[in-house]
Each structure stands twice: as structure tokens, then as C-alpha cells.
Design a protein around this motif. Sequence first.
Motif, mmCIF file in Angstrom:
data_model
loop_
_atom_site.group_PDB
_atom_site.id
_atom_site.type_symbol
_atom_site.label_atom_id
_atom_site.label_comp_id
_atom_site.label_asym_id
_atom_site.label_seq_id
_atom_site.Cartn_x
_atom_site.Cartn_y
_atom_site.Cartn_z
ATOM 1 N N UNK A 1 0.851 -1.188 0.000
ATOM 2 C CA UNK A 1 0.000 0.000 0.000
ATOM 3 C C UNK A 1 0.887 1.239 0.000
ATOM 4 N N UNK A 2 0.467 2.257 -0.735
ATOM 5 C CA UNK A 2 1.162 3.550 -0.719
ATOM 6 C C UNK A 2 0.106 4.618 -0.434
ATOM 7 N N UNK A 3 -0.013 5.043 0.818
ATOM 8 C CA UNK A 3 -1.042 6.029 1.164
ATOM 9 C C UNK A 3 -0.770 7.373 0.517
ATOM 10 N N UNK A 4 -1.793 8.195 0.320
ATOM 11 C CA UNK A 4 -1.624 9.499 -0.328
ATOM 12 C C UNK A 4 -0.601 10.398 0.361
ATOM 13 N N UNK A 5 -0.468 10.284 1.680
ATOM 14 C CA UNK A 5 0.469 11.151 2.403
ATOM 15 C C UNK A 5 1.919 10.714 2.254
ATOM 16 N N UNK A 6 2.160 9.554 1.668
ATOM 17 C CA UNK A 6 3.528 9.132 1.376
ATOM 18 C C UNK A 6 3.967 9.853 0.106
ATOM 19 N N UNK A 7 5.029 10.609 0.191
ATOM 20 C CA UNK A 7 5.437 11.442 -0.944
ATOM 21 C C UNK A 7 5.636 10.608 -2.200
ATOM 22 N N UNK A 8 5.097 11.096 -3.293
ATOM 23 C CA UNK A 8 5.117 10.339 -4.546
ATOM 24 C C UNK A 8 6.527 10.123 -5.080
ATOM 25 N N UNK A 9 7.451 11.026 -4.747
ATOM 26 C CA UNK A 9 8.817 10.857 -5.225
ATOM 27 C C UNK A 9 9.655 9.968 -4.311
ATOM 28 N N UNK A 10 9.011 9.410 -3.291
ATOM 29 C CA UNK A 10 9.704 8.529 -2.354
ATOM 30 C C UNK A 10 9.521 7.074 -2.754
ATOM 31 N N UNK A 11 10.550 6.257 -2.514
ATOM 32 C CA UNK A 11 10.463 4.815 -2.785
ATOM 33 C C UNK A 11 9.725 4.082 -1.672
ATOM 34 N N UNK A 12 9.266 4.812 -0.681
ATOM 35 C CA UNK A 12 8.590 4.227 0.484
ATOM 36 C C UNK A 12 7.230 3.645 0.111
ATOM 37 N N UNK A 13 6.933 2.491 0.696
ATOM 38 C CA UNK A 13 5.614 1.870 0.595
ATOM 39 C C UNK A 13 5.404 1.065 1.879
ATOM 40 N N UNK A 14 4.231 0.464 2.016
ATOM 41 C CA UNK A 14 3.940 -0.314 3.217
ATOM 42 C C UNK A 14 3.454 -1.703 2.835
ATOM 43 N N UNK A 15 4.034 -2.685 3.482
ATOM 44 C CA UNK A 15 3.652 -4.083 3.308
ATOM 45 C C UNK A 15 2.578 -4.407 4.337
ATOM 46 N N UNK A 16 1.456 -4.915 3.875
ATOM 47 C CA UNK A 16 0.340 -5.258 4.761
ATOM 48 C C UNK A 16 0.060 -6.754 4.633
ATOM 49 N N UNK A 17 0.056 -7.451 5.768
ATOM 50 C CA UNK A 17 -0.271 -8.877 5.798
ATOM 51 C C UNK A 17 -1.432 -9.064 6.770
ATOM 52 N N UNK A 18 -2.549 -9.574 6.274
ATOM 53 C CA UNK A 18 -3.764 -9.687 7.090
ATOM 54 C C UNK A 18 -4.194 -11.146 7.214
ATOM 55 N N UNK A 19 -4.890 -11.438 8.311
ATOM 56 C CA UNK A 19 -5.430 -12.779 8.517
ATOM 57 C C UNK A 19 -4.378 -13.772 8.950
ATOM 58 N N UNK A 20 -3.695 -13.485 10.052
ATOM 59 C CA UNK A 20 -2.656 -14.385 10.553
ATOM 60 C C UNK A 20 -3.258 -15.755 10.842
ATOM 61 N N UNK A 21 -2.638 -16.792 10.286
ATOM 62 C CA UNK A 21 -3.177 -18.141 10.410
ATOM 63 C C UNK A 21 -2.894 -18.756 11.771
#
Length: 246
Positions: free
Chosen positions: A212-232
Motif C-alpha cells: 500500500x502507498x497512502x496518499x500522504x507518502x510522498x510520490x517521489x519517495x520509494x517508500x511503501x507499506x507491506x500489509x499482511x492480514x489474517x494471521x493463520x
Amino acid sequence: MVDKALGTGGRKSDKDLKIRVRSAKGRKVSSTKWLERQLNDPYVARARAEGLRSRAAFKIREIDQKHKLFRKGMRVVDLGAAPGGWSQIAATATGSTDANPLIVGIDYLEMDPIPGVILLQKDFTDEDAPAQLIAAMGGKKADLVMSDMAWPTTGHRPTDHLRIVHLIEVAADFAIDVLAPGGTFVAKVFQGGTEHELLHMLKRHFRTTFHAKPPSSRQDSAEAYLVAKGFKGDVPRETRVEDDEE
């Protein structure tokens, strides 16, 4: 010194109203550009107006709005918590209070107290840090582990890449140890910072994984977020990313 750039006449455009920072003796060009960007960043102004500790608070808020991370009464661990923006959002969203704290944050930097949050000043990569976090949670399982951790960059891209991957792996391994079934893991990554082996491991432990890359994460940044849901919660430990042998 800070000036507002003026146009040649008539109505001032948004570009004309941009705050520009004059260079100062002893200040690096990169520092001047960073200061100028901060002064012109609407999220910085919003964070200040809302009493939030950093613009990063909007990132976890926006991820939550789209992917439903928080719910009332859930327990949350915030890795790399300083200056505390993510913990602030989590405390409000979960209804955490000083009488019944549901949020535990950790960072090697000192932080001012946050209502409803237990803060530990400690490096998460220290060997005894996970045990201290578990003790702070009263031995209870977490519903969400979130990590905004990042090493200071060295400027050597291969080295920075390896350091980032290591942090994500350590955070993911901790999440697998402490999450309750159905729990969620969120971690900051950078372009090229999520290895296939790590993603494969997370897919074994979680029902859904995505970036996921939220709108507040600067577009020129290589930053993103890894989301893992539903832990088994039932996958053998040996399926995790193994430490390299020395």
C-alpha cells in the motif's frame, strides 16, 4: 531565513506563495531543501493543527481508512514508534486509555508520554526487546503489529537494501510470535526492499499480503507499506525466513 516568493503582480498563484528557504552559512543544500519541503508540506501543517507528533500519523490513518486495520479493544504493538504519531492514531482508534492501555510502543529514541500508550525506550533489535514488549502487553497476544522502522541510510544502496530487509524480517518474525489468529502485520518497505523469500514466508502465515502507498507518502519517495492480514497462527516455525549461517 524564510521568505514567501512573490509574483510580478496581480493575484498570487500557489506557486508564488510557496515558502522558500534561503541558504545559510554552514547549512548543507540537502538540509535547506528538506526544510523548504517541510515548510510547504500540507501534512506537516495538518499534523501540527491536530496535535499529532508527525506527518507519518496520516500514513497509518489512511491505510486504516482503506484497509480497516483498527477496531475498538484491539491490542497493538508499534515498532520504531518515535516520535509517536502512529501510536497516537492507534490509541484513539482502539479506545486505549491509561487505565486500560492497549498500545505498546518501542524506540531507542526518547518520547514524551502518550495517553493510553506504554512506551519503551529501547532498540527493538536488542536480544531482550521482544520479551520486554510481551511483558508490557501482560503476556497477551497482539491483534496488530506495525513497524515504521528504518535504518539511517548510508548512501550505499546494496548495504541500505540489506539493512532494510533485515529490519522487516526481524519485525515479521516478532509478529508471528505475538499475533493472535486473524491478526495483522504492517511494515514500511522501500523499492526493492521486500525480498521474494520474505513475501513467500508471509504468505504462508497470512491469508492476504499486499503493498500500500497512502496518499500522504510522498510520490517521489520509494517508500511503501507491506500489509499482511489474517494471521493463520498454525504454520510451523521452520517455514520462516532462516538466518544466514556465518
